[in-house]
Design an enzyme around this catalytic site. Structure first.
Site, PDB file in Angstrom:
ATOM      1  N   GLY A  67     -20.770   6.152   4.609  1.00 49.20           N
ATOM      2  CA  GLY A  67     -19.906   6.602   3.517  1.00 49.20           C
ATOM      3  C   GLY A  67     -20.517   6.287   2.165  1.00 49.20           C
ATOM      4  N   TYR A 101     -21.940   4.441  -2.782  1.00 47.37           N
ATOM      5  CA  TYR A 101     -23.018   4.902  -3.660  1.00 47.37           C
ATOM      6  C   TYR A 101     -23.550   3.737  -4.514  1.00 47.37           C
ATOM      7  CZ  TYR A 101     -25.509   7.799  -7.085  1.00 47.37           C
ATOM      8  OH  TYR A 101     -26.471   8.364  -7.884  1.00 47.37           O
ATOM      9  N   LYS A 119       0.861  -1.179   0.000  1.00 46.70           N
ATOM     10  CA  LYS A 119       0.000   0.000   0.000  1.00 46.70           C
ATOM     11  C   LYS A 119       0.892   1.221   0.000  1.00 46.70           C
ATOM     12  CE  LYS A 119      -4.513   0.867   0.510  1.00 46.70           C
ATOM     13  NZ  LYS A 119      -5.662   0.121   0.036  1.00 46.70           N
ATOM     14  N   GLY A 169     -19.437   7.120  -0.881  1.00 42.79           N
ATOM     15  CA  GLY A 169     -18.435   7.496  -1.869  1.00 42.79           C
ATOM     16  C   GLY A 169     -18.505   6.578  -3.072  1.00 42.79           C
TER      17      GLY A 169
HETATM   18  P1  NAD Z   1     -14.397   7.345  -1.211  1.00 45.69           P
HETATM   19  O1  NAD Z   1     -13.407   8.319  -0.687  1.00 45.69           O
HETATM   20  O2  NAD Z   1     -14.921   7.520  -2.586  1.00 45.69           O
HETATM   21  O3  NAD Z   1     -15.657   7.286  -0.230  1.00 45.69           O
HETATM   22  C1  NAD Z   1     -15.603   7.371   1.146  1.00 45.69           C
HETATM   23  C2  NAD Z   1     -16.804   8.205   1.555  1.00 45.69           C
HETATM   24  O4  NAD Z   1     -16.921   8.167   2.967  1.00 45.69           O
HETATM   25  C3  NAD Z   1     -16.672   9.683   1.162  1.00 45.69           C
HETATM   26  O5  NAD Z   1     -17.853  10.095   0.504  1.00 45.69           O
HETATM   27  C4  NAD Z   1     -16.495  10.395   2.488  1.00 45.69           C
HETATM   28  O6  NAD Z   1     -17.039  11.694   2.509  1.00 45.69           O
HETATM   29  C5  NAD Z   1     -17.247   9.464   3.429  1.00 45.69           C
HETATM   30  N1  NAD Z   1     -16.844   9.544   4.830  1.00 45.69           N
HETATM   31  C6  NAD Z   1     -15.581   9.658   5.343  1.00 45.69           C
HETATM   32  N2  NAD Z   1     -15.631   9.662   6.686  1.00 45.69           N
HETATM   33  C7  NAD Z   1     -16.933   9.496   7.011  1.00 45.69           C
HETATM   34  C8  NAD Z   1     -17.622   9.398   8.238  1.00 45.69           C
HETATM   35  N3  NAD Z   1     -16.975   9.451   9.400  1.00 45.69           N
HETATM   36  N4  NAD Z   1     -18.950   9.226   8.204  1.00 45.69           N
HETATM   37  C9  NAD Z   1     -19.641   9.166   7.040  1.00 45.69           C
HETATM   38  N5  NAD Z   1     -19.039   9.263   5.848  1.00 45.69           N
HETATM   39  C10 NAD Z   1     -17.710   9.418   5.839  1.00 45.69           C
HETATM   40  O7  NAD Z   1     -13.757   5.903  -1.022  1.00 45.69           O
HETATM   41  P2  NAD Z   1     -14.219   4.548  -1.696  1.00 45.69           P
HETATM   42  O8  NAD Z   1     -13.378   4.286  -2.868  1.00 45.69           O
HETATM   43  O9  NAD Z   1     -15.710   4.508  -1.810  1.00 45.69           O
HETATM   44  O10 NAD Z   1     -13.743   3.518  -0.578  1.00 45.69           O
HETATM   45  C11 NAD Z   1     -14.464   3.420   0.644  1.00 45.69           C
HETATM   46  C12 NAD Z   1     -13.729   2.477   1.579  1.00 45.69           C
HETATM   47  O11 NAD Z   1     -13.619   1.205   0.953  1.00 45.69           O
HETATM   48  C13 NAD Z   1     -12.292   2.888   1.916  1.00 45.69           C
HETATM   49  O12 NAD Z   1     -11.999   2.462   3.214  1.00 45.69           O
HETATM   50  C14 NAD Z   1     -11.457   2.114   0.926  1.00 45.69           C
HETATM   51  O13 NAD Z   1     -10.148   1.890   1.408  1.00 45.69           O
HETATM   52  C15 NAD Z   1     -12.239   0.825   0.859  1.00 45.69           C
HETATM   53  N6  NAD Z   1     -12.060   0.094  -0.384  1.00 45.69           N
HETATM   54  C16 NAD Z   1     -12.391   0.663  -1.568  1.00 45.69           C
HETATM   55  C17 NAD Z   1     -12.211  -0.061  -2.739  1.00 45.69           C
HETATM   56  C18 NAD Z   1     -12.601   0.510  -4.066  1.00 45.69           C
HETATM   57  O14 NAD Z   1     -12.707  -0.248  -5.035  1.00 45.69           O
HETATM   58  N7  NAD Z   1     -12.831   1.811  -4.171  1.00 45.69           N
HETATM   59  C19 NAD Z   1     -11.725  -1.379  -2.691  1.00 45.69           C
HETATM   60  C20 NAD Z   1     -11.430  -1.941  -1.447  1.00 45.69           C
HETATM   61  C21 NAD Z   1     -11.601  -1.191  -0.292  1.00 45.69           C
END
Ligand code: NAD
Length: 377
Positions: free
Chosen positions: A199, A205, A99, A201
């Site tokens: 979250g 979503y 990472k 995101g």
């Molecule tokens: P992202 O940044 O797009 O979304 C995270 C969302 O969480 C954001 O909208 C942010 O405003 C919100 N947020 C942050 N703190 C918060 C809180 N305390 N309360 C409510 N909302 C909060 O990230 P993502 O790509 O959607 O990833 C989300 C999680 O999943 C992360 O931990 C990431 O490491 C993990 N993850 C993502 C992927 C992927 O394919 N994107 C794969 C494996 C793991």
């Protein structure tokens, strides 16, 4: 304050892990390498941690975040990279775990081309031992900027390949939820179920949309006002006031999809859900202790690195040359792996312990066994 014995024989308070020196943390978690880099032109300050290359080159996202202290950033990158090793192994990928983190001088600072290219040059120095990808704060455009400097990056749309892995992660998380429902003897039918998502995101979503389409009631917490407005108008999503309210809600499934460390043993005692399955990495503050606390509370916890493996399967699969059908099969297999781990956890301290045991078994079997497993499908 909770304490545990480190592998080095010291009794440590959990929060004091931050105070352990970097070598101690590396030895404790079994890391191979950690590397720091600063670039004066772009202002980049970044760390790459390679946990393990036993199963192959190590893939893991780049997280851009404002950390309160450097120790926080080191702790995060070491913890996240260890999780990547387990994630790849359990998903049956011949990949190692790594990472990287970019330390932002202030929260929410947008990524620039010069910063991303400096990060790309840093990644290039690893000559393929490390393969970068998206994480929080990084989008396909940032990846494509990195890809102008290195071919060892996945998840862009124009210069590199793989695209946004989030839809695959969301589908994988849904498969983990299905296995959890089945394990509890409940119908694998989301209509009538309440799912609480923290979250909204990239992953949250899409997960919300799939669950709403499947008939579930979805409640959510999101700190970004624009995101809340967008999800309310596009999906009709219902938001509670904050995470505290979300974690206190009565629901069938709690899906943490924001950042890590959101559940500890104290919070475990207050939750009103039957299942936890989300996309966030490092959902539990102290996985050994907190997963056991959840088991004692009768809450079924799907280990994060199993539930959220869809994205890494998509990117690693593309990197390893798997066909689209093989990648889809492996994302579908998250349901089978979850079932296997939940079953074996019945005689163990927790589902986390069962998942780590499976990962270690696969790492011990070596990359050839993993490859054979892929090509047998
Ligand atoms: P992202 O940044 O797009 O979304 C995270 C969302 O969480 C954001 O909208 C942010 O405003 C919100 N947020 C942050 N703190 C918060 C809180 N305390 N309360 C409510 N909302 C909060 O990230 P993502 O790509 O959607 O990833 C989300 C999680 O999943 C992360 O931990 C990431 O490491 C993990 N993850 C993502 C992927 C992927 O394919 N994107 C794969 C494996 C793991």
């Amino acid at each position: 304050m909770p304490q545990r014995k480190s592998k080095l024989g010291k009794m440590i308070s959990i929060p004091n892990e931050l105070a352990m020196n970097t070598f101690e943390q590396m030895i404790e978690r079994g890391h191979e390498r950690i590397c720091f880099h600063q670039d004066p032109q772009s202002g980049l300050r970044a760390i790459i941690a390679i946990h393990s290359t036993k199963l192959g080159n190590a893939l893991g996202g780049t997280r851009r975040w404002h950390y309160a202290t450097e120790a926080d950033a080191i702790y995060d990158v070491l913890r996240l990279s260890e999780g990547m090793t387990y994630k790849a192994a359990v998903a049956g990928l011949a990949m190692g775990g790594a990472k990287s983190v970019v330390l932002l001088p202030r929260p929410g600072l947008a990524g620039s081309e010069s910063e991303a290219r400096a990060m790309g040059r840093f990644v290039e120095k690893f000559d393929g031992d490390y393969i970068a990808a998206e994480d929080v704060g990084v989008n396909p455009q940032y990846i494509d900027w990195m890809a102008l400097e290195t071919k060892h990056v996945m998840g862009g749309e124009k210069v590199s390949v793989g695209g946004d892995p989030s839809p695959h992660t969301a589908h994988g998380t849904l498969n983990a939820m299905k296995a959890a429902l089945e394990h509890l003897g409940k119908p694998v039918d989301f209509s009538g179920l309440t799912v609480a998502i923290q979250g909204i995101g990239h992953v949250g979503y899409i997960l919300a949309k799939i669950l709403l389409d499947a008939g579930a009631k979805v409640i959510a917490a999101e700190i970004n006002e624009n995101t809340r407005k967008h999800a309310s108008s596009e999906l009709g999503l219902e938001f509670v006031e904050n995470d505290k309210a979300l974690f206190a809600s009565v629901c069938d499934i709690l899906a943490p999809c924001a950042l890590g460390g959101v559940i500890d043993a104290n919070r475990a005692r207050t939750l009103k859900c039957s299942i936890i399955a989300g996309a966030a990495n490092n959902v539990l503050d102290d996985p050994d202790e907190d997963a056991a606390a959840l088991k004692n509370q009768g809450i079924l916890y799907v280990p994060d690195f199993i539930a959220n493996a869809g994205g890494v399967i998509q990117l690693s699969g593309t990197y390893l040359g798997l066909t689209e059908a093989q990648i889809e099969r492996k994302i579908a297999d998250i349901e089978i792996t979850t079932t296997q781990v939940l079953k074996s956890s019945e005689s163990m301290s927790s589902t986390h312990a069962a998942a780590v045991a499976l990962a270690n078994e696969r790492i011990a079997a070596g990359p050839m066994a993993t490859q054979e497993q892929v090509h047998a499908r």
